[in-house]
Write a protein that holds these residues in place. Structure first.
Motif, PDB file in Angstrom:
ATOM      1  N   PRO A 179     -35.205  -9.318 -47.607  1.00  0.00           N
ATOM      2  CA  PRO A 179     -35.874 -10.458 -48.248  1.00  0.00           C
ATOM      3  C   PRO A 179     -34.985 -11.299 -49.146  1.00  0.00           C
ATOM      4  N   THR A 180     -33.758 -10.841 -49.439  1.00  0.00           N
ATOM      5  CA  THR A 180     -32.914 -11.586 -50.384  1.00  0.00           C
ATOM      6  C   THR A 180     -31.584 -12.031 -49.781  1.00  0.00           C
ATOM      7  N   THR A 181     -31.354 -11.768 -48.494  1.00  0.00           N
ATOM      8  CA  THR A 181     -30.045 -12.039 -47.884  1.00  0.00           C
ATOM      9  C   THR A 181     -29.622 -13.488 -48.003  1.00  0.00           C
ATOM     10  N   ALA A 182     -30.569 -14.417 -47.817  1.00  0.00           N
ATOM     11  CA  ALA A 182     -30.214 -15.842 -47.797  1.00  0.00           C
ATOM     12  C   ALA A 182     -30.285 -16.498 -49.179  1.00  0.00           C
ATOM     13  N   LEU A 183     -30.475 -15.701 -50.234  1.00  0.00           N
ATOM     14  CA  LEU A 183     -30.710 -16.273 -51.562  1.00  0.00           C
ATOM     15  C   LEU A 183     -29.471 -16.185 -52.447  1.00  0.00           C
ATOM     16  N   ASP A 184     -29.384 -17.093 -53.416  1.00  0.00           N
ATOM     17  CA  ASP A 184     -28.318 -17.055 -54.416  1.00  0.00           C
ATOM     18  C   ASP A 184     -28.429 -15.793 -55.259  1.00  0.00           C
ATOM     19  N   VAL A 185     -27.317 -15.408 -55.894  1.00  0.00           N
ATOM     20  CA  VAL A 185     -27.299 -14.139 -56.625  1.00  0.00           C
ATOM     21  C   VAL A 185     -28.317 -14.110 -57.762  1.00  0.00           C
ATOM     22  N   THR A 186     -28.472 -15.222 -58.466  1.00  0.00           N
ATOM     23  CA  THR A 186     -29.436 -15.218 -59.578  1.00  0.00           C
ATOM     24  C   THR A 186     -30.868 -15.126 -59.056  1.00  0.00           C
ATOM     25  N   ILE A 187     -31.175 -15.844 -57.966  1.00  0.00           N
ATOM     26  CA  ILE A 187     -32.516 -15.775 -57.369  1.00  0.00           C
ATOM     27  C   ILE A 187     -32.738 -14.386 -56.785  1.00  0.00           C
ATOM     28  N   GLY A 214     -25.411  -2.556 -52.473  1.00  0.00           N
ATOM     29  CA  GLY A 214     -25.564  -2.905 -53.883  1.00  0.00           C
ATOM     30  C   GLY A 214     -27.027  -3.059 -54.261  1.00  0.00           C
ATOM     31  N   ILE A 215     -27.815  -3.637 -53.351  1.00  0.00           N
ATOM     32  CA  ILE A 215     -29.254  -3.779 -53.586  1.00  0.00           C
ATOM     33  C   ILE A 215     -29.930  -2.418 -53.571  1.00  0.00           C
ATOM     34  N   VAL A 216     -29.527  -1.567 -52.639  1.00  0.00           N
ATOM     35  CA  VAL A 216     -30.122  -0.227 -52.529  1.00  0.00           C
ATOM     36  C   VAL A 216     -29.942   0.543 -53.829  1.00  0.00           C
ATOM     37  N   ARG A 217     -28.731   0.501 -54.370  1.00  0.00           N
ATOM     38  CA  ARG A 217     -28.453   1.216 -55.628  1.00  0.00           C
ATOM     39  C   ARG A 217     -29.366   0.720 -56.752  1.00  0.00           C
ATOM     40  N   PHE A 476     -13.300 -22.453 -50.099  1.00  0.00           N
ATOM     41  CA  PHE A 476     -14.171 -21.326 -49.739  1.00  0.00           C
ATOM     42  C   PHE A 476     -15.469 -21.421 -50.537  1.00  0.00           C
ATOM     43  N   ILE A 477     -16.545 -21.784 -49.852  1.00  0.00           N
ATOM     44  CA  ILE A 477     -17.841 -21.987 -50.497  1.00  0.00           C
ATOM     45  C   ILE A 477     -18.697 -20.742 -50.303  1.00  0.00           C
ATOM     46  N   SER A 478     -19.219 -20.198 -51.386  1.00  0.00           N
ATOM     47  CA  SER A 478     -20.031 -18.989 -51.247  1.00  0.00           C
ATOM     48  C   SER A 478     -20.830 -18.740 -52.513  1.00  0.00           C
ATOM     49  N   HIS A 479     -21.963 -17.988 -52.343  1.00  0.00           N
ATOM     50  CA  HIS A 479     -22.672 -17.493 -53.526  1.00  0.00           C
ATOM     51  C   HIS A 479     -22.409 -16.009 -53.717  1.00  0.00           C
ATOM     52  N   ASP A 480     -21.587 -15.411 -52.832  1.00  0.00           N
ATOM     53  CA  ASP A 480     -21.245 -13.992 -52.938  1.00  0.00           C
ATOM     54  C   ASP A 480     -19.959 -13.869 -53.767  1.00  0.00           C
ATOM     55  N   LEU A 481     -20.119 -13.458 -55.017  1.00  0.00           N
ATOM     56  CA  LEU A 481     -18.972 -13.468 -55.931  1.00  0.00           C
ATOM     57  C   LEU A 481     -17.925 -12.420 -55.579  1.00  0.00           C
ATOM     58  N   ILE A 521     -22.279 -13.966 -62.853  1.00  0.00           N
ATOM     59  CA  ILE A 521     -21.544 -12.703 -62.728  1.00  0.00           C
ATOM     60  C   ILE A 521     -22.458 -11.522 -63.034  1.00  0.00           C
ATOM     61  N   ALA A 522     -23.303 -11.663 -64.059  1.00  0.00           N
ATOM     62  CA  ALA A 522     -24.238 -10.585 -64.416  1.00  0.00           C
ATOM     63  C   ALA A 522     -25.241 -10.344 -63.288  1.00  0.00           C
ATOM     64  N   ALA A 523     -25.726 -11.428 -62.653  1.00  0.00           N
ATOM     65  CA  ALA A 523     -26.704 -11.297 -61.571  1.00  0.00           C
ATOM     66  C   ALA A 523     -26.098 -10.629 -60.344  1.00  0.00           C
ATOM     67  N   ALA A 524     -24.789 -10.838 -60.148  1.00  0.00           N
ATOM     68  CA  ALA A 524     -24.117 -10.236 -58.990  1.00  0.00           C
ATOM     69  C   ALA A 524     -23.890  -8.747 -59.180  1.00  0.00           C
ATOM     70  N   GLY A 525     -24.057  -8.295 -60.414  1.00  0.00           N
ATOM     71  CA  GLY A 525     -23.943  -6.856 -60.696  1.00  0.00           C
ATOM     72  C   GLY A 525     -22.511  -6.367 -60.654  1.00  0.00           C
TER      73      GLY A 525
END
Length: 525
Positions: A179-187, A214-217, A476-481, A521-525
């Protein structure tokens, strides 16, 4: 007795006279108030397993074993029982809300439809319940959004609407499929927190399907690792992460982009620069279409990227990342200075730009949507060779074979069509299509976000190797930090069209100056 009990589940699909076993003897349980994660790469059988719980697989599937919900057998159940359970007792949230929401109906109509069907609510009572649900999932000023259509909402808001629809009938089990794959890290962080809170307050069982460990943890109590249709390892999340036993689990846990790119050579030539670049879209109103304001998609961006250097551009959806890249490539109008290879190209005509096009290439996010399904891999990769008259003395098949080999593809497969390749292979075809022209600047627009973690690592390594070999400049454009850090020499952080921070990767990630960067950065864990 467990709320959901899956025992020796098998699923086979029959197509064109062939039978494929997608799920092979899967067993697990789910209790109230518990989160169980099904983890694995694409094709491992995660989603098929979930859909089997309420017989949503269609006529081509043969399902065996046992699936009981609250003591009731779901395999072979009557239509009446399945109709009662689906969307009422067991609800789903899918990865892409735009494929699940009807674009022609308002949010209110779509939520009311479910309430009418399962609870018999109508009129003011149904409307009040819809507002309550939207507020529960964190949509502000919910009453004013009832008339909105899906395209008028952001990605995060659409996903919240999907969660509201899933919760409408107070289900016992919520199945969340990526449910979160396509979303920005904060969302993404907000949605995960929301699901955890709803699970606690509603005492639901949550079956969470993902390829992101990372989500599983962060969210799961127990984890089942799937490979090739089987559960190869399962147990409490903390134990699996601390002491994985199966080689595949160990591989997944190690699959995270690491390291950093090779340093840029001293004296490397500047490939592209912008100064005070602006992209403003006019807001026009009235019969005469008067301009009453502007959407400031990019406002005052100044960048520089050299040979062998990567500038990572990060920010949430709508921040202006892709718009900036398209402006640099002269694919949309802009104001300010754009210099490529020492020449100011902002005022160049289409004809003048054509000779530069092979030097400025782009790789898009979706390897499914960016390749024509009617063309073979050879035709896709070779298309630019004829347009730009690259090395006309050589056989195009030789050049395509070289590009495929270089990007980790088997040249023997060049006459296959895109659907015959995996997602990672399709992304390699997109990279080969750009690389066969030997560009100087490559724009990579979310090139890894649709890929499994292990494939992400491979693509990052491939891109770093190509950069080092050819001295490529990357945007390089990305929301995956994590991926941005592994790829980038410099990082630019954008928010609502503004550049809020810019510096070396070490400066931005280790000592962020802006509150917004710190939040990312905090949202990306």
């Amino acid at each position: 007795m467990s709320l959901l009990d899956v025992r020796d589940l098998t699923v086979s699909f029959r197509q064109d006279g062939k039978t494929t076993r997608a799920v092979k003897g899967v067993s697990f349980t789910l209790d109230r108030g518990e989160t169980v994660a099904l983890v694995g790469e694409s094709g491992s059988g995660k989603s098929v397993t979930a859909l089997s719980t309420v017989s949503l697989l269609g006529d081509s599937a043969t399902v065996g074993g046992s699936v009981t919900y609250d003591g009731q057998q779901m395999i072979g159940a009557s239509r009446a029982l399945l109709h009662k359970v689906r969307g009422n007792d067991i609800s789903f949230i899918f990865q892409e809300p735009m494929t699940s929401l009807n674009p022609l109906h308002t949010i209110e109509k779509q939520l009311v439809e479910s309430l009418e069907l399962h609870q018999g609510l109508r009129g003011a009572e149904a409307r009040a319940r819809v507002v309550e649900l939207l507020e529960k999932v964190g949509i502000r000023d919910a009453a004013s959004r009832l008339g909105a259509y899906p395209h008028q909402l952001s990605g995060g808001q659409r996903q919240r609407v999907m969660i509201a629809m899933a919760l409408a009938n107070k289900p016992d089990i919520l199945i969340a499929d990526e449910p979160t794959t396509a979303l920005d890290v904060t969302i993404q962080a907000q949605i995960l927190d929301l699901l955890a809170e709803l699970k606690r307050t509603e005492n639901m069982g949550l079956l969470f399907i993902t390829h992101d460990l990372g989500i599983v943890r962060r969210i799961a109590d127990r984890v089942c690792v799937m490979q090739g249709g089987e559960i190869v390892e399962s147990g409490p999340t903390a134990e699996i992460f601390a002491n994985p036993q199966h080689p595949y689990t160990q591989k997944l846990l190690a699959a995270e982009p690491k390291g950093q790119p090779e340093p840029v050579e001293l004296g490397a030539r500047v490939v592209a620069t912008t100064e005070h670049l602006k992209v403003w879209f006019p807001i026009q109103r009235g019969l005469l279409k008067r301009t009453v304001g502007h959407v400031k998609a990019v406002n005052d961006a100044t960048i520089q990227v050299r040979e062998g250097e990567t500038l990572g551009i990060v920010g949430e959806s709508g921040s202006g990342k892709t718009t900036l890249a398209l402006a640099i490539m002269r694919l949309i109008p802009s104001e300010g200075s754009i210099t490529f290879a020492g020449q100011d190209i902002r005022k160049w005509s289409t004809g003048e730009l054509r000779r530069l096009r092979k030097d400025m290439q782009i790789v898009f996010q979706d390897p499914y949507g960016s390749l024509s399904p009617r063309m073979t891999a050879f035709e896709i990769i070779a298309e630019g060779l004829a347009i730009h008259r690259v090395d006309p003395s050589r056989n195009p098949r030789e050049l395509v074979a070289e590009a495929m080999t270089e990007t980790g593809l088997d040249p023997a497969a060049m006459d296959r069509y895109p659907h015959e390749f995996s997602g990672g292979q399709r992304q390699r075809i997109a990279i080969a299509r750009a690389m066969v022209l030997r560009p100087r600047l490559l724009v990579l627009d979310e090139p890894t976000s649709a890929l499994d973690m292990t494939v992400q690592v491979q693509i990052v390594e491939l891109l770093r190797n190509l950069q080092q070999k050819y001295g490529l400049a990357y945007l390089f454009i990305s929301h995956d930090l994590k991926v941005v850090r592994a790829m980038s020499h410099k990082v630019m952080v954008m928010k609502a069209g503004e550049v809020v921070e810019q510096g070396t990767a070490e400066q931005v990630f280790d000592s962020p100056r802006s509150d917004y960067t710190r939040a990312l950065i905090a949202a990306a864990g």
